[in-house]
Write a protein that holds these residues in place. Sequence first.
Motif, mmCIF file in Angstrom:
data_model
loop_
_atom_site.group_PDB
_atom_site.id
_atom_site.type_symbol
_atom_site.label_atom_id
_atom_site.label_comp_id
_atom_site.label_asym_id
_atom_site.label_seq_id
_atom_site.Cartn_x
_atom_site.Cartn_y
_atom_site.Cartn_z
ATOM 1 N N LEU A 1 0.820 -1.205 0.000
ATOM 2 C CA LEU A 1 0.000 0.000 0.000
ATOM 3 C C LEU A 1 0.858 1.260 0.000
ATOM 4 C CD1 LEU A 1 -2.891 -0.952 2.395
ATOM 5 C CD2 LEU A 1 -2.927 -0.668 -0.071
ATOM 6 N N VAL A 2 1.985 1.196 0.708
ATOM 7 C CA VAL A 2 2.873 2.359 0.718
ATOM 8 C C VAL A 2 3.363 2.653 -0.684
ATOM 9 C CG1 VAL A 2 5.166 3.100 1.411
ATOM 10 C CG2 VAL A 2 3.593 2.233 3.120
ATOM 11 N N ALA A 3 3.761 1.595 -1.397
ATOM 12 C CA ALA A 3 4.231 1.801 -2.766
ATOM 13 C C ALA A 3 3.154 2.447 -3.610
ATOM 14 C CB ALA A 3 4.658 0.460 -3.369
ATOM 15 N N ALA A 4 1.942 1.932 -3.513
ATOM 16 C CA ALA A 4 0.849 2.488 -4.301
ATOM 17 C C ALA A 4 0.608 3.946 -3.944
ATOM 18 C CB ALA A 4 -0.419 1.665 -4.082
ATOM 19 N N ALA A 5 0.643 4.232 -2.642
ATOM 20 C CA ALA A 5 0.371 5.604 -2.215
ATOM 21 C C ALA A 5 1.432 6.559 -2.738
ATOM 22 C CB ALA A 5 0.308 5.663 -0.689
ATOM 23 N N ILE A 6 2.690 6.131 -2.676
ATOM 24 C CA ILE A 6 3.756 7.006 -3.150
ATOM 25 C C ILE A 6 3.539 7.363 -4.610
ATOM 26 C CG2 ILE A 6 6.211 7.109 -3.713
ATOM 27 C CD1 ILE A 6 6.842 5.672 -1.213
ATOM 28 N N LEU A 7 3.230 6.340 -5.400
ATOM 29 C CA LEU A 7 3.056 6.596 -6.826
ATOM 30 C C LEU A 7 1.870 7.523 -7.083
ATOM 31 C CD1 LEU A 7 3.868 3.126 -8.355
ATOM 32 C CD2 LEU A 7 5.140 5.230 -8.608
ATOM 33 N N ALA B 1 1.677 7.137 8.864
ATOM 34 C CA ALA B 1 0.780 6.926 9.997
ATOM 35 C C ALA B 1 -0.628 6.648 9.513
ATOM 36 C CB ALA B 1 0.816 8.147 10.910
ATOM 37 N N ALA B 2 -1.050 7.405 8.502
ATOM 38 C CA ALA B 2 -2.409 7.222 8.003
ATOM 39 C C ALA B 2 -2.602 5.815 7.462
ATOM 40 C CB ALA B 2 -2.703 8.265 6.918
ATOM 41 N N LEU B 3 -1.650 5.366 6.665
ATOM 42 C CA LEU B 3 -1.771 4.024 6.088
ATOM 43 C C LEU B 3 -1.772 2.957 7.167
ATOM 44 C CD1 LEU B 3 0.332 4.001 2.830
ATOM 45 C CD2 LEU B 3 -2.093 3.594 3.102
ATOM 46 N N ALA B 4 -0.860 3.129 8.129
ATOM 47 C CA ALA B 4 -0.788 2.123 9.186
ATOM 48 C C ALA B 4 -2.089 2.081 9.970
ATOM 49 C CB ALA B 4 0.394 2.422 10.104
ATOM 50 N N SER B 5 -2.630 3.267 10.235
ATOM 51 C CA SER B 5 -3.891 3.294 10.976
ATOM 52 C C SER B 5 -4.996 2.644 10.165
ATOM 53 C CB SER B 5 -4.288 4.727 11.303
ATOM 54 O OG SER B 5 -3.167 5.457 11.736
ATOM 55 N N LEU B 6 -4.988 2.916 8.863
ATOM 56 C CA LEU B 6 -6.001 2.314 8.002
ATOM 57 C C LEU B 6 -5.937 0.803 8.102
ATOM 58 C CD1 LEU B 6 -8.063 2.521 5.643
ATOM 59 C CD2 LEU B 6 -6.124 2.331 4.114
ATOM 60 N N LEU B 7 -4.726 0.277 7.982
ATOM 61 C CA LEU B 7 -4.556 -1.176 8.067
ATOM 62 C C LEU B 7 -5.015 -1.696 9.421
ATOM 63 C CD1 LEU B 7 -1.333 -2.568 6.444
ATOM 64 C CD2 LEU B 7 -3.682 -3.176 6.060
#
Lengths: 112, 898
Positions: free
Chosen positions: B529-535, B865-871
């Motif tokens: 998800l981090v990779a996707a978000a960065i792109l 932080a947002a992604l981790a919280s989402l997960l």
Amino acid sequence: MADQKSELLPGTLEMLTLKTLSLGPLHGYGIAQHIKRISRDVLQVEEGSLYPALQRMQVKGWVKSDWRETPTKRRARYYQLTALGRKQLGVEETSFSRVVEAIGRVMRAEEA
Amino acid sequence: MRITWEAAARTWRRLGWSLRPNHGARELDEEMRFHHEMLTRDFEAAGLSPSDARDAARRQFGNALAMRERGADAWTFAWLDDLAHDVRFGLRQLRRNPLFALIAIVAIGLAIGINSGFFTLIDTFAWQPIPVPHAEQLVRMAVRFDRGANSILFSYPQVQAIARNSQTVADALPLGRCSQVAFRSSASAAAVPATVACVSGNFFQSLGGSAAIGRPLVPSDERDDATPAIAISDGFWTRAFARAPDVVGRDVIVNGAHATVVGVIRANFVGFVPITPDFWTTLQAASRVGATPGALTDPTNQFIDMKARLRAGVTLERATAEVSGVIAAAPPPTVRADAPHVAGVELRANGSMLAMTWQMVLVLAPALIVVALVLVIACANLANLLLSRSLARQREIAVRLAIGASRARLVRQLLTESLLIAVLGSALGFQLGRWTVTIVSRMYFSNLPSTFGAIALDLRPSWRVVAYTVTLGVVSVLAFGLAPALQATGANLTGSLKGDDTMIGSRVRRSHLRDALISVEVAGSLVLLVAAAILLMSIRAIGTRDAGFEPERVSVASLGLSAIGRVPPALVDTRATFAFRAARVPGVVETARALDAPFTSWRLITLSATGGSYVRLPYNAITTRYFDVVGQRIVSGRAFTPEDSAAESAVAIVSAAAARVLWPSSSALGQTLRAAQRTDEPDKLYRVVGIAADAHAGMIWDSDDAGYVFLPATPKDFASFDMPLLARSDTPEPVLARAFEDIARQIDVNAPIHVEPAIAQRDFMLVPIRYGSWITSAVGAFGLGLALIGLYGVVAFAVEQRRHEIAVHVALGAASADVLRLVVRREMRLVVIGLVVGLALSLGESKLIEAWAVPLSPLGIGGFAALASLLLGVALVASVIPALGALRIAPMQVLRRD
């Protein structure tokens, strides 16, 4: 004594069969009868062991088989020894003699 | 050796036997019937009645069926029988749980498919030999000088020298960089621009290019006295001739000169690169119609890419030495005594399309890791599912172990089930991978502008791809099948038989494996998800960042055919007239002409400040009103004036960043720039008269602190380059385009014109990143989905397994919230561990992605932080839902059972 079925020594069925076949091609029944007769009814081959043994020996290439007519005009599968089988017979005979002799020496020993 | 010979002979005999119908069972039957008859006859002879004799014989004979099977056993391959049995058993198991089987196969199939598809791409470009015969003999050449950089461009005299005099080169395969031509498919047709590849006569024969109809080019087409011959591509046949069957022999007009179509090259021909021109012709013919940038015999005219096929068995070293000697004797590219001299050639193997260098590996590595992660997650999930299932079959396995099945045999059986899933999944994945790659690449390449030429990619799966897919399948089986199988069969026998696993008080064996798997899944999903978000964020950032100028209302108009190095004087005049009239179109605010339009790749110039060292900076040659058109401010000094262009005065404008690079401690105004020339002439001097605001005017991945240099456009520029027209207008782009087209048609009805907004180039550059982000998002969502399903399954199973414990808690008065917390706490701890690991990995991953040349905006702390919280939140939900089932446990019922 006819119904006292002695067991063959384990591992000797194949050797006995090979020896029988070295005298000439025979079918399964004939092999069993030959061994029984020559051993004077001491060794009676179980059919349940004989045929699987014959198959194994075919796989190993010691015997080969083909269908022929018996003297009484019946169809039966005759087995005969191959060159490989003849060689194997010699090997087993030698090994067996050695074992028997060794057993004999142990049994005849007078002292420890 | 004897042993293996015997084994081989035995196997051979067994094979022969197994070919017989029904394994010769009938023959065995007959044999035993004969024996039985003989025994019966004996008993009769001994005095028994016929029926008694038969019974006695049968008793003696024993169990015929068992005998037959034991006999047959000698012939069969034991392990093969076992395998067949296991496969049947496994299929039955799968059929009993069709939902599980479907999910498992699809999950593995998708995961393997993604990996396989990606590997196919890499394989096609990097490893698969160019689909020409004996691709390993192909090399590409560069001219080596005694000082300075190599040049990959050769002149025609050099090519001829190599072709005629070299002993190690079997076929010289030059490819000239030629301009587009004006093509008329008949005397009455309108002219269209066409791309042409200028090759030698032996090109097709050496590279295995055959003609679908007609013939390809042959060496005799290089003669000067014949009509120029052209071989058209399949795509061009469709576009320009509507696939007319009589195209062979047609007289066409190229740049005003007559030529003959000799054939249509087969559609799947791929030469050195998968870009197919509209048509091929010989260098000689191209020169006669004016498609080459100069005279062929001119040794200073270096425009040819040189490749060659070496003779069989010639090493690269030997060929390099020999060709170097040959080229040293050829006419040199420059007659200046102080210019670098030709020292020889450098040869490199050209077997595949992309060279697998370290940089390539670095670029591809993150993507490979990403897709591999999906497979890992899928396997982890599947392993968890299988673990749960096999734990549910604990009693069955314990019974079988107790009655004597060997553990190895049971493990083999369980593994066979996994093998079935993996095999079906691999087959599915292989096919999915191929489809996906084909569809995606077709979609991707259809976005490229047509000036590139058509792409002819042969995405054949090679044995490498098949082997890779199979390996993935095997690894998956081991990954998700072995551990559960081992664990399941290592059961505590008496405990399982008694149903111990659900009793309170006994140690509920916590599966550490399962715990680890959950954490792995969560970590993997976070990384994806981090990779996707960065792109995704990068695309937004690039689209919205302040470019330093205002490209929104700027259009770029290119008139006439793109020429390389030499513009026909007539075209120079046409373009000047067009620029003059275009400036007067209503709605046009300002116009200017420039060497390079915004968002394209700018040329580089080697400069130094007085007393400083040389740097290479991008530069542009512009007319007076450039800065007004693109909306870039001049912060100090002045812009160019018309006098600067006319008088070719040596002035320059630098961007603020360039000024900082060249004169870090003083103002750039009034300073002198020294520009190194290509030949050994002395540096040209420019005086800096203005400083422009910083702007991202080149390719989107130029770094933010790139400086730019602007020079006034000179007549020499107009005579050598296209110098497209830049126009800022108030009218919408389509209206403007139509107006420009009208003007162009009035001036010269045959000259093609192309108008597009300036930001079109920027958006085009974004296409690969956009694709990358979509794919990564899809893959990331898929991975997350898998992880969530896995989490759900695990919690549901934990609830089932611990129902005694829960029942006791409830009976003792625990509140619902307490029960939930009890059930969910262990799993959530694992999720948190996974998130921490995933965060650490993601930080490393974003560093890796930054190694790419694209200026990706890193994900801030807030983003992580947002992604981790989402997960975390989603995992919580996935855990709580099955945990709610725990609340429905009626305590007395559960405690009273068992």
